[in-house]
Design a protein around this motif. Structure first.
Motif, mmCIF file in Angstrom:
data_model
loop_
_atom_site.group_PDB
_atom_site.id
_atom_site.type_symbol
_atom_site.label_atom_id
_atom_site.label_comp_id
_atom_site.label_asym_id
_atom_site.label_seq_id
_atom_site.Cartn_x
_atom_site.Cartn_y
_atom_site.Cartn_z
ATOM 1 N N ALA A 251 0.690 -1.294 0.015
ATOM 2 C CA ALA A 251 0.050 0.207 -0.072
ATOM 3 C C ALA A 251 0.910 1.201 0.103
ATOM 4 N N SER A 252 2.142 1.115 0.123
ATOM 5 C CA SER A 252 2.886 2.367 0.600
ATOM 6 C C SER A 252 3.595 2.360 -1.026
ATOM 7 N N PRO A 253 4.337 3.658 -1.335
ATOM 8 C CA PRO A 253 5.055 3.947 -2.553
ATOM 9 C C PRO A 253 6.290 3.077 -2.373
ATOM 10 N N HIS A 254 6.798 2.768 -3.555
ATOM 11 C CA HIS A 254 7.817 1.952 -3.803
ATOM 12 C C HIS A 254 8.660 2.295 -5.310
ATOM 13 N N VAL A 255 10.116 1.988 -5.124
ATOM 14 C CA VAL A 255 10.861 2.250 -6.366
ATOM 15 C C VAL A 255 10.921 1.064 -6.847
ATOM 16 N N LEU A 256 10.983 -0.329 -6.162
ATOM 17 C CA LEU A 256 11.267 -1.601 -6.881
ATOM 18 C C LEU A 256 10.081 -2.233 -6.920
ATOM 19 N N GLU A 257 9.974 -3.426 -7.989
ATOM 20 C CA GLU A 257 8.722 -4.221 -8.120
ATOM 21 C C GLU A 257 8.837 -5.105 -6.763
ATOM 22 N N ALA A 258 7.852 -5.700 -6.779
ATOM 23 C CA ALA A 258 7.485 -6.553 -5.386
ATOM 24 C C ALA A 258 8.518 -7.715 -5.272
ATOM 25 N N PHE A 259 8.726 -8.423 -6.469
ATOM 26 C CA PHE A 259 9.471 -9.753 -6.490
ATOM 27 C C PHE A 259 11.097 -9.044 -6.096
ATOM 28 N N SER A 260 11.421 -8.039 -6.458
ATOM 29 C CA SER A 260 12.650 -7.244 -6.274
ATOM 30 C C SER A 260 12.821 -7.210 -4.765
ATOM 31 N N ARG A 261 11.945 -6.524 -4.079
ATOM 32 C CA ARG A 261 11.851 -6.351 -2.841
ATOM 33 C C ARG A 261 11.918 -7.459 -1.990
ATOM 34 N N ARG A 262 11.223 -8.582 -2.292
ATOM 35 C CA ARG A 262 11.324 -9.855 -1.718
ATOM 36 C C ARG A 262 12.745 -10.586 -1.742
ATOM 37 N N GLN A 263 13.169 -10.153 -3.161
ATOM 38 C CA GLN A 263 14.673 -10.770 -3.038
ATOM 39 C C GLN A 263 15.592 -10.094 -2.349
ATOM 40 N N ALA A 264 15.625 -8.958 -2.160
ATOM 41 C CA ALA A 264 16.582 -8.337 -1.273
ATOM 42 C C ALA A 264 16.493 -8.665 0.034
ATOM 43 N N LEU A 265 15.569 -9.491 0.554
ATOM 44 C CA LEU A 265 15.543 -10.017 1.880
ATOM 45 C C LEU A 265 16.158 -11.459 1.854
ATOM 46 N N GLU A 266 16.219 -12.026 0.712
ATOM 47 C CA GLU A 266 16.794 -13.209 0.974
ATOM 48 C C GLU A 266 18.302 -13.444 0.976
ATOM 49 N N PRO A 267 18.831 -14.548 1.699
ATOM 50 C CA PRO A 267 20.482 -14.470 1.868
ATOM 51 C C PRO A 267 20.897 -14.381 0.351
ATOM 52 N N ARG A 268 22.063 -13.692 0.458
ATOM 53 C CA ARG A 268 23.184 -13.606 -0.786
ATOM 54 C C ARG A 268 24.354 -14.279 -0.731
ATOM 55 N N GLU A 269 24.800 -14.720 -1.981
ATOM 56 C CA GLU A 269 26.159 -15.211 -1.950
ATOM 57 C C GLU A 269 27.119 -14.338 -1.797
ATOM 58 N N THR A 270 28.360 -14.599 -1.468
ATOM 59 C CA THR A 270 29.406 -13.544 -1.010
ATOM 60 C C THR A 270 29.638 -12.822 -2.492
ATOM 61 N N GLY A 271 29.800 -11.718 -2.350
ATOM 62 C CA GLY A 271 30.121 -10.606 -3.494
ATOM 63 C C GLY A 271 28.973 -10.287 -4.330
ATOM 64 N N ARG A 272 27.734 -10.935 -4.101
ATOM 65 C CA ARG A 272 26.521 -10.513 -4.775
ATOM 66 C C ARG A 272 25.838 -9.499 -4.144
ATOM 67 N N ILE A 273 24.882 -8.712 -4.974
ATOM 68 C CA ILE A 273 24.304 -7.605 -4.360
ATOM 69 C C ILE A 273 22.716 -8.102 -4.484
ATOM 70 N N ALA A 274 21.705 -7.185 -3.758
ATOM 71 C CA ALA A 274 20.341 -7.466 -4.172
ATOM 72 C C ALA A 274 20.111 -7.010 -5.657
ATOM 73 N N TRP A 275 19.158 -7.535 -6.382
ATOM 74 C CA TRP A 275 19.085 -7.472 -7.653
ATOM 75 C C TRP A 275 18.559 -5.908 -8.006
ATOM 76 N N GLY A 276 17.625 -5.272 -7.153
ATOM 77 C CA GLY A 276 17.306 -3.939 -7.298
ATOM 78 C C GLY A 276 18.226 -3.033 -7.447
ATOM 79 N N LEU A 277 19.386 -3.154 -6.771
ATOM 80 C CA LEU A 277 20.468 -2.172 -6.635
ATOM 81 C C LEU A 277 21.596 -2.396 -7.908
ATOM 82 N N ALA A 278 21.153 -3.029 -8.850
ATOM 83 C CA ALA A 278 22.113 -3.460 -10.034
ATOM 84 C C ALA A 278 22.692 -2.137 -10.600
ATOM 85 N N LEU A 279 21.734 -1.129 -10.772
ATOM 86 C CA LEU A 279 22.341 0.233 -11.209
ATOM 87 C C LEU A 279 23.467 0.712 -10.673
#
Length: 313
Positions: A251-279
């Motif tokens: 319900a709140s304003p967002h920059v990223l799509e929903a699937f990207s926001r969910r992915q940001a909270l997932e555990p990440r491999e060493t050296g990798r970043i959240a998808w939405g911050l690729a830019l």
């Protein structure tokens, strides 16, 4: 931008034709409806090998300014473009490892099985054919699709860092932070300092870092943005306390799509970043710098950090 605000079909066709003719990204703006029902959308046209991808983003009212709303819509489209490229890059990389292993084990099996056994030979042929088809698919579809942003073109010039900081913070406040009750606090002694870079790309990077922090923070939180010159690097950090509930709040304003926001909270491999911050990663590396962030976990203190060389490349 392609001309003035135009009807939907005309603007989409113009954007697609211009992207194909110029072999590069083109932008346009379209309107639907009239008077009270009129809605404005920003369009990003991305030429591919055989088609044009059109990313259409609504220009929501941001602080009562059509110009600011359009600017934020284009920024969001750029985020989506670089995120798509980043995900395709991961897919291309991660698929090649298993396919190479299957290909190698196929040769091992070829030396072990009976050459006179038709069933075994058909199985080996099927394995080799399947691998070749998958590799072709990666090369022709995945790699070709990301060709548009594989190399980030920069317009290098002396850039005063203070105005870039302030502009990015202003847009992040207008697009996300103010509506969420989040405060963005710049903390920088920088005044006249300059770097050699692309002002627009640097602004996009800083905007995304701050906007992401604002949408990942609970209401009434503060996002701290210290920025300084360290040695030969201009370093800017964005610090905040992450909230899983805030990221998932549709319900709140967002920059990223929903699937990207969910992915940001997932555990990440060493050296990798959240998808939405690729830019952020692509732009910083194109400048000879770097981007990184700490783990994004619910209730955790998070730091997004970008470093850009002060001297020329």
């Amino acid at each position: 931008m392609l001309g003035e605000t135009a009807p939907l079909a005309a603007a989409l066709a113009m954007a697609a034709d211009a992207a194909l003719a110029g072999n590069g990204t083109r932008r346009a703006q379209v309107v639907i409806g009239e008077d009270e029902t009129m809605r404005t959308f920003s369009v990003l046209a991305l030429p591919g090998p055989q088609s044009v991808t059109l990313i259409v983003s609504p220009c929501a009212n941001a602080g009562g300014s059509d110009e600011v709303a359009s600017r934020i819509a284009h920024l969001r489209a750029e985020v989506a473009l670089f995120m798509r490229d980043h995900v395709l890059s991961i897919v291309s990389h991660d698929l090649r490892g298993p396919l190479n292993a299957i290909h190698s084990w196929g040769y091992v099996l070829e030396r072990k099985v009976d050459a006179n056994d038709p069933a075994s030979q058909r199985a080996l042929t099927g394995i080799r054919s399947g691998v070749e088809q998958q590799v072709k698919l990666i090369e022709q579809t995945v790699d070709a699709t990301r060709a548009e942003t594989k190399a980030v073109a920069l317009k290098l010039a002396p850039v005063a860092v203070r105005p870039v900081l302030e502009r990015s913070a202003s847009l992040a406040r207008a697009g996300v932070a103010n509506a969420r009750g989040v405060t963005i606090a710049l903390d920088s002694p920088l005044a006249e300092e300059q770097v050699e870079g692309d002002a627009e790309r640097l602004m996009q990077t800083l905007w995304l870092m701050q906007a992401f922090a604002a949408e990942a923070s609970p209401r009434d939180a503060q996002v701290s943005v210290p920025s300084n010159i360290e040695g030969n690097m201009w370093r800017t950090d964005v610090r905040f306390t992450a909230s899983a509930q805030a990221l998932k709040d549709a319900a709140s304003p967002h920059v990223l799509e929903a699937f990207s926001r969910r992915q940001a909270l997932e555990p990440r491999e060493t050296g990798r970043i959240a998808w939405g911050l690729a830019l952020c990663k692509r732009v910083s590396e194109a400048h000879g710098g770097a981007f990184e962030h700490t783990d994004i976990v619910d209730g955790g203190e998070v730091t997004l950090s970008v470093r850009i060389p002060v001297a020329g490349m």
